[in-house]
Design an enzyme around this catalytic site. Structure first.
Site, short mmCIF file in Angstrom:
data_model
loop_
_atom_site.label_atom_id
_atom_site.label_comp_id
_atom_site.label_asym_id
_atom_site.label_seq_id
_atom_site.Cartn_x
_atom_site.Cartn_y
_atom_site.Cartn_z
N ARG A 128 18.28 30.35 -8.20
CA ARG A 128 17.25 31.00 -7.38
C ARG A 128 16.13 29.98 -7.14
NH1 ARG A 128 17.40 36.69 -8.00
NH2 ARG A 128 15.87 36.71 -6.31
N GLU A 172 5.44 17.86 -23.16
CA GLU A 172 5.56 19.09 -22.36
C GLU A 172 6.09 18.72 -20.97
OE1 GLU A 172 1.72 20.97 -22.13
OE2 GLU A 172 2.33 22.33 -20.51
N ALA A 222 6.82 30.21 -18.44
CA ALA A 222 5.62 31.05 -18.30
C ALA A 222 4.82 31.16 -19.60
CB ALA A 222 6.00 32.43 -17.78
N HIS A 272 7.16 20.20 -17.04
CA HIS A 272 7.26 21.23 -16.00
C HIS A 272 7.99 20.62 -14.82
CE1 HIS A 272 4.79 23.89 -18.25
NE2 HIS A 272 3.95 22.89 -18.46
N PRO A 332 11.45 31.04 -20.88
CA PRO A 332 12.02 32.16 -20.14
C PRO A 332 12.33 31.84 -18.68
CG PRO A 332 9.71 32.56 -20.62
CD PRO A 332 10.12 31.36 -21.43
N ASN A 333 13.47 32.39 -18.26
CA ASN A 333 13.98 32.34 -16.88
C ASN A 333 14.57 30.99 -16.48
OD1 ASN A 333 13.27 35.09 -16.17
ND2 ASN A 333 11.14 34.40 -16.29
N TYR A 367 12.42 24.73 -7.68
CA TYR A 367 12.99 24.16 -8.90
C TYR A 367 14.23 23.28 -8.67
CZ TYR A 367 9.80 27.53 -10.99
OH TYR A 367 8.68 28.23 -11.33
N ARG A 408 0.08 24.73 -7.67
CA ARG A 408 0.50 26.12 -7.53
C ARG A 408 -0.67 27.06 -7.89
NH1 ARG A 408 6.21 26.84 -10.32
NH2 ARG A 408 6.09 28.78 -9.09
N ASN A 430 9.79 22.69 -22.27
CA ASN A 430 9.32 23.34 -21.05
C ASN A 430 9.13 24.81 -21.43
OD1 ASN A 430 8.83 24.60 -18.66
ND2 ASN A 430 10.42 23.55 -17.51
O1 CA2 Z 1 7.66 24.14 -13.35
C1 CA2 Z 1 8.08 24.54 -14.44
O2 CA2 Z 1 8.95 23.97 -15.07
C2 CA2 Z 1 7.56 25.85 -15.01
O3 CA2 Z 1 7.44 25.70 -16.41
C3 CA2 Z 1 8.59 26.90 -14.67
C4 CA2 Z 1 8.19 28.30 -15.05
C5 CA2 Z 1 6.79 28.64 -14.54
O4 CA2 Z 1 6.38 29.91 -15.02
C6 CA2 Z 1 5.77 27.58 -14.96
O5 CA2 Z 1 4.51 27.92 -14.42
C7 CA2 Z 1 6.18 26.22 -14.47
C8 CA2 Z 1 9.16 29.32 -14.47
C9 CA2 Z 1 10.58 29.12 -14.92
C10 CA2 Z 1 11.43 30.01 -14.11
O6 CA2 Z 1 12.54 29.27 -13.68
C11 CA2 Z 1 13.28 29.75 -12.64
C12 CA2 Z 1 14.21 28.90 -12.12
C13 CA2 Z 1 14.97 29.29 -11.07
C14 CA2 Z 1 14.83 30.56 -10.56
C15 CA2 Z 1 13.90 31.43 -11.08
C16 CA2 Z 1 13.12 31.02 -12.15
#
Ligand code: CA2
Length: 147
Positions: A19, A99, A78, A101, A11-12, A24, A108, A75
């Site tokens: 963003r 996996e 969340a 990230h 997700p996201n 990221y 974090r 990946n």
């Molecule tokens: O670091 C990672 O790849 C995560 O899997 C990203 C997840 C986060 O919940 C994990 O703890 C670590 C969040 C993905 C959201 O991605 C976004 C990218 C750009 C803007 C907003 C969200």
């Protein structure tokens, strides 16, 4: 072993590059897919690239990978920190799982330090930015090619 690789994004991650670039980076998910396809052509892997905001869709793709794919790169975003259902689905898959990230989850918030998926994954890559996907694909290729 099959050279099909499922690369799943949770997700996201569709917002990648749009963003929070300080966490990221600036590359979009389309950029990541393009670079992964180029690498897979080199590694002779057949890439199936997906993203979903819905847990059940990720689970369905893991089920689809059973008996079809040689490995999974995931990946889980969340869902990493919450989903026993994803862990159960991955436990029903026989091949290697890596996996990924993008951020270093260990630098974090503490709720990001635990991963259900890590209980299943052969390897975990965190904090290498989107390059982590390329590293994961290289590792999957090495595991598929291992005699
Ligand atoms: O670091 C990672 O790849 C995560 O899997 C990203 C997840 C986060 O919940 C994990 O703890 C670590 C969040 C993905 C959201 O991605 C976004 C990218 C750009 C803007 C907003 C969200």
């Amino acid at each position: 072993m099959s050279r099909i690789v499922y690369l799943l994004n949770g997700p996201n991650l569709n917002l990648l590059g749009k963003r929070q670039p300080e966490i990221y980076g600036h590359e979009t998910l389309a950029d990541v897919e393009r670079d992964c396809r180029a690498l897979c052509a080199e590694l002779k892997l057949d890439l199936r690239f997906f993203q979903s905001n819905r847990e059940y869709e990720l689970i369905d793709w893991i089920h689809e990978a059973r008996g079809a794919a040689g490995g999974i790169v995931i990946n889980p975003a969340a869902f990493t920190h919450t989903s026993v259902a994803l862990l159960d689905a991955l436990n029903a898959f026989d091949g290697p799982v890596i996996e990924v990230h993008i951020s270093n989850v260990h630098k974090r918030e503490s709720f990001r330090h635990h991963s259900y998926v890590s209980l299943r994954a052969e390897g975990v890559i965190a904090g290498c930015g989107v390059q982590g996907y390329q590293l994961a694909l290289r590792r999957i290729a090495a595991l598929i090619d291992k005699p």
